[in-house]
Design an enzyme around this catalytic site. Structure first.
Site, short mmCIF file in Angstrom:
data_model
loop_
_atom_site.label_atom_id
_atom_site.label_comp_id
_atom_site.label_asym_id
_atom_site.label_seq_id
_atom_site.Cartn_x
_atom_site.Cartn_y
_atom_site.Cartn_z
N ALA A 57 -0.70 39.98 37.12
CA ALA A 57 -1.95 40.73 37.17
C ALA A 57 -3.07 39.92 37.82
O ALA A 57 -3.73 40.36 38.76
CB ALA A 57 -2.36 41.14 35.75
N GLN A 87 2.43 45.31 31.90
CA GLN A 87 2.72 44.98 30.49
C GLN A 87 1.99 45.84 29.46
O GLN A 87 2.55 46.12 28.39
CB GLN A 87 2.47 43.50 30.23
N VAL A 122 6.61 27.45 40.79
CA VAL A 122 6.01 26.14 40.93
C VAL A 122 6.63 25.26 39.85
O VAL A 122 6.68 25.63 38.68
CB VAL A 122 4.48 26.20 40.74
N CYS A 209 -2.88 40.14 24.26
CA CYS A 209 -3.16 41.41 23.60
C CYS A 209 -2.93 41.35 22.09
O CYS A 209 -1.96 41.90 21.57
CB CYS A 209 -2.36 42.56 24.19
N ASP A 347 -3.89 34.87 31.41
CA ASP A 347 -3.41 34.36 30.12
C ASP A 347 -3.39 32.83 30.02
O ASP A 347 -3.50 32.27 28.93
CB ASP A 347 -1.99 34.88 29.86
N LYS A 355 -6.67 37.45 26.03
CA LYS A 355 -5.60 37.32 27.00
C LYS A 355 -5.12 38.74 27.24
O LYS A 355 -4.14 39.20 26.68
CB LYS A 355 -4.48 36.43 26.45
N THR A 356 -5.89 39.43 28.08
CA THR A 356 -5.56 40.84 28.36
C THR A 356 -5.76 41.13 29.84
O THR A 356 -6.43 40.38 30.55
CB THR A 356 -6.47 41.82 27.59
N ALA A 357 -5.20 42.25 30.27
CA ALA A 357 -5.40 42.69 31.65
C ALA A 357 -6.87 43.05 31.85
O ALA A 357 -7.41 42.90 32.94
CB ALA A 357 -4.50 43.87 31.94
N ALA A 358 -7.51 43.52 30.78
CA ALA A 358 -8.93 43.86 30.89
C ALA A 358 -9.77 42.62 31.16
O ALA A 358 -10.73 42.67 31.94
CB ALA A 358 -9.39 44.55 29.61
N CYS A 390 -9.36 46.57 24.31
CA CYS A 390 -8.07 46.88 23.76
C CYS A 390 -8.13 48.30 23.23
O CYS A 390 -8.86 48.56 22.28
CB CYS A 390 -7.79 45.90 22.62
C1 LIG Z 1 3.24 44.30 24.71
C2 LIG Z 1 2.00 44.00 25.49
C3 LIG Z 1 0.91 44.85 25.39
C4 LIG Z 1 -0.25 44.60 26.10
N1 LIG Z 1 -1.28 45.49 26.00
C5 LIG Z 1 -2.40 45.30 26.72
C6 LIG Z 1 -3.47 46.24 26.68
O1 LIG Z 1 -3.41 47.26 26.01
N2 LIG Z 1 -4.59 46.00 27.42
C7 LIG Z 1 -4.69 44.87 28.19
O2 LIG Z 1 -5.71 44.70 28.86
N3 LIG Z 1 -3.71 43.94 28.24
C8 LIG Z 1 -2.56 44.13 27.53
N4 LIG Z 1 -1.54 43.20 27.60
C9 LIG Z 1 -1.79 41.89 28.23
C10 LIG Z 1 -1.69 41.83 29.75
O3 LIG Z 1 -0.50 42.41 30.19
C11 LIG Z 1 -1.75 40.38 30.19
O4 LIG Z 1 -2.86 39.78 29.62
C12 LIG Z 1 -1.85 40.25 31.71
O5 LIG Z 1 -0.67 40.71 32.31
C13 LIG Z 1 -2.13 38.81 32.10
O6 LIG Z 1 -2.01 38.61 33.48
P1 LIG Z 1 -1.53 37.22 34.07
O7 LIG Z 1 -1.59 37.37 35.54
O8 LIG Z 1 -2.27 36.11 33.43
O9 LIG Z 1 -0.02 37.08 33.59
P2 LIG Z 1 1.24 37.95 34.04
O10 LIG Z 1 0.82 39.30 34.44
O11 LIG Z 1 2.22 37.80 32.94
O12 LIG Z 1 1.78 37.22 35.34
C14 LIG Z 1 2.17 35.87 35.38
C15 LIG Z 1 3.04 35.64 36.60
O13 LIG Z 1 3.20 34.25 36.80
C16 LIG Z 1 4.54 33.97 37.15
N5 LIG Z 1 4.85 32.58 36.82
C17 LIG Z 1 5.10 32.03 35.62
N6 LIG Z 1 5.35 30.72 35.74
C18 LIG Z 1 5.25 30.43 37.05
C19 LIG Z 1 5.42 29.24 37.82
N7 LIG Z 1 5.72 28.07 37.24
N8 LIG Z 1 5.25 29.31 39.15
C20 LIG Z 1 4.94 30.48 39.76
N9 LIG Z 1 4.79 31.63 39.09
C21 LIG Z 1 4.94 31.60 37.74
C22 LIG Z 1 5.35 34.99 36.40
O14 LIG Z 1 6.60 35.20 37.04
C23 LIG Z 1 4.44 36.23 36.46
O15 LIG Z 1 4.74 37.04 37.57
C24 LIG Z 1 -0.35 43.45 26.92
C25 LIG Z 1 0.76 42.59 27.04
C26 LIG Z 1 1.93 42.86 26.35
C27 LIG Z 1 3.09 41.94 26.52
#
Ligand SMILES: Cc1cc2nc3c(=O)[nH]c(=O)nc-3n(C[C@H](O)[C@H](O)[C@H](O)COP(=O)(O)OP(=O)(O)OC[C@H]3O[C@@H](n4cnc5c(N)ncnc54)[C@H](O)[C@@H]3O)c2cc1C
Lengths: 447, 125
Positions: A57, A87, A122, A209, A347, A355-358, A390
């Site tokens: 995200a 997610q 990485v 979340c 996250d 730690k949310t998409a929001a 949330c």
């Molecule tokens: C069950 C559940 C319910 C949720 N409900 C909500 C909700 O209602 N509202 C809301 O806002 N949020 C919600 N979330 C949370 C939201 O999905 C996350 O906070 C969001 O996806 C975080 O984005 P991110 O980019 O940090 O991580 P992610 O979207 O998880 O992406 C991380 C990326 O990094 C990659 N990666 C990992 N390690 C490495 C590495 N060493 N090198 C290169 N790439 C790597 C992974 O492959 C992945 O593609 C929920 C999550 C879950 C699991």
């Protein structure tokens, strides 16, 4: 129960978004979309080399925004995972309302033109040498680095737990994956037909979340009622500390709702082990180990930064976020406090709460603005206040919109119109219909 | 900090409805254009067709709500606060007006026998 069996398969199929004529107007009620769209300002010309580690995200949204604001930069995304997971939809899959295909798409569909995608992980972050090294040993140097690797689900930290157990013998875990969420629903469905003890909880670590385990408890209660089996089941929520949510006003509301729904809560219970054969979960409590027998359990594992981040100089060196490897950034602009050409988004960032998409939605424009200002030789005034939100589902068909900031203040997007702690249909509609389009628009840098 | 941007709206709509968004806009625009053209050509509304169109509209509003509930796994019992009732009323109204206009156009085009003949001075309802 309105005499409808929400979990029917036909309705699951029929969810085609293309029928949603009347809903269109609801898009206007999205909380998180109320930010400035990608800048209208002229593009900044630069030769800078920007590496974005992680194409989830935060990584995709950041790459999209950078591509819109910079001219001539080389932007490199690094992520091995080809599938993209929406997610926040996992909860709906785990509720039997959506199929896994609802949450799965392809990473490359969101990679903006002009951005290079390296399909590798990485392995090493070297902020002193200004480079990252991939699993194949390829060194990728950078002028600026955005770390957006998300987090790691540490199932193995629970003795006896293995992801292969999910979907068997009453063990579920909505967090693992789209398939894991679907398998969890199968177990939940069995449980809500038969009854018994349903056990819920959350880890003691930071987690994504934090509302999700609470929602899943409400959903289970609702499905039991719809099936006429609530009387046959006991629902227990094991809180890791003394409260049900970190924001006091929300915690109180959830406490009242759990009392209303007959969900029992126990406090200071941190899950440490599971015995799948005997269906017993063990918890660390202030008075020693406690065991709870279950017929269905939604395991939410401890969470920490991915190994490559933990083993690098990037995490906090002391304080509450050091042990799990969360990255040391300034909470108002997500910029690393020791390596100023490094930002951490999503996250993996070591900031309180969200730690949310929001939160990603609100962090990305701020960090990108600071990065672009640094390239242009100026300073940005943009600041992130910790906003996160949330939609807390309280039954299938109703949710509460909970939006707050670093200071535990409620920050409703629509004060006076959508009451924050009220169980509403409109909030459910947002969660089910409008959040995914907003999320996707965010990945493309459009929202 | 919060300006709502038209483009954000459009992008979200686009993600939500895909190509169907443009189909809907096309239907709304052509329905409205045809309606206005018919009214202008006939220099007024046919009260007979209007009554039928309104009846269809009432049902259309209800169908709009039923579709909404179906696709969102919810029902009338889920309305929990004033804003929910406002939303229900809004969905009904949009559905009713939309189908009424389309019904009027359809009646004018396909059942045009009575088009000019029955145009009386009677009020519509
Ligand atoms: C069950 C559940 C319910 C949720 N409900 C909500 C909700 O209602 N509202 C809301 O806002 N949020 C919600 N979330 C949370 C939201 O999905 C996350 O906070 C969001 O996806 C975080 O984005 P991110 O980019 O940090 O991580 P992610 O979207 O998880 O992406 C991380 C990326 O990094 C990659 N990666 C990992 N390690 C490495 C590495 N060493 N090198 C290169 N790439 C790597 C992974 O492959 C992945 O593609 C929920 C999550 C879950 C699991």
């Amino acid at each position: 129960m309105n005499g409808r069996d929400a979990i029917r398969d036909e309705s699951r199929r029929g969810l085609d978004r293309r029928k949603l004529l009347k809903m269109a107007m609801l898009a206007g009620t999205l909380p998180a979309m109320a930010t400035r769209a990608a800048a209208e300002e002229p593009k900044v010309r630069t030769q800078a080399r920007i590496v974005v580690a992680g194409a989830g995200a935060a990584g995709l949204a950041a790459a999209s925004r950078l591509a819109r604001r910079l001219d001539g930069a080389s932007i490199i995304l690094i992520d091995r995972r080809r599938e993209h997971f929406y997610q926040p939809g996992f909860t709906l899959v785990g509720a039997g309302l959506k199929s896994p295909s609802y949450v799965i798409s392809a990473t490359k569909d969101y990679v903006p033109s002009g951005v290079t995608l390296i399909e590798e992980q990485v392995r090493e972050f070297d902020p002193v040498g200004n480079k990252v090294v991939t699993e194949s040993g390829r060194a990728v140097p950078y002028d600026y680095l955005i770390v957006a690797t998300g987090l790691e689900l540490a199932y193995a930290a629970i003795a006896g737990m293995d992801t292969a157990l999910i979907g068997r013998d009453g063990i579920g875990s909505v967090y693992l994956s789209p398939e894991g969420a679907e398998a969890t629903y199968r177990e939940l469905s069995r449980f809500t037909d038969k009854g018994g003890v349903g056990l819920f909880g959350r880890p003691a670590t930071e987690m994504k979340c934090a509302g999700a385990p609470l929602k899943y408890t409400f959903i289970t209660d609702d499905i039991l009622r719809r099936r006429g089996n609530r009387g046959k089941a006991e629902l227990i929520y094991a809180a890791h500390n003394k409260v049900l949510f970190s924001v006091p006003i929300v915690a109180e509301k959830v406490r009242m709702l759990y009392a209303d729904r007959g969900v029992k809560t126990v406090q200071d219970h941190v899950m440490t082990a599971i015995e799948p054969g005997k269906k017993i979960a063990s918890f660390r409590t202030p008075t020693g180990t406690a065991e709870i027998k279950y017929d269905f359990i939604n395991v939410v594992p401890p969470m920490r930064a991915p190994a490559a981040v933990r083993n690098s100089p990037l995490p906090w060196q002391s304080g509450p976020w050091a042990a799990d490897g969360w990255i040391e950034v300034d909470r108002s602009n997500l910029r690393h406090t020791r390596f100023p050409n490094v930002f951490a988004l999503g996250d993996v960032a070591g900031v309180p709460k969200g730690k949310t998409a929001a939160s990603v939605k609100w962090q990305v424009p701020v960090a990108v603005d600071h990065l672009v200002a640094a390239i242009a030789g100026g300073r940005s005034q943009a600041a992130y206040n910790g906003y996160t939100s949330c939609p807390l589902i309280t039954r299938i068909g109703r949710a509460m919109l909970v939006e707050f900031d670093y200071n535990d203040n409620l920050v409703p997007s629509f004060p006076g119109i959508i009451a924050p702690l009220e169980e509403l249909w409109v909030t459910w509609i947002m969660k089910e219909v409008a959040l995914k389009p907003t999320y996707t628009a965010m990945l493309r840098g459009l929202a | 900090m919060k300006d709502l941007d038209l483009w954000v709206f459009i992008s979200v709509f686009q993600e939500m409805l895909g190509p169907f968004l443009w189909l809907l806009i096309g239907l709304a625009v052509s329905g409205l254009t045809l309606f206005l053209a018919i009214v202008l050509r006939e220099r007024g509304l046919s009260s007979r067709r209007l009554v039928w169109a309104e009846l269809v509209g009432i049902v259309g509003g209800v169908i709009a709500l039923l579709i909404m509930w179906l696709v969102t796994h919810s029902g009338i019992g889920d309305a929990g606060g004033p804003i929910d009732w406002v939303l229900i009323a809004a969905i009904w109204t949009v559905g009713a007006i939309g189908t009424a206009i389309l019904a009027y156009v359809a009646l004018s085009l396909f059942a045009s026998g009575d088009a000019s003949a029955r145009q009386g001075g009677r009020a519509s309802t």
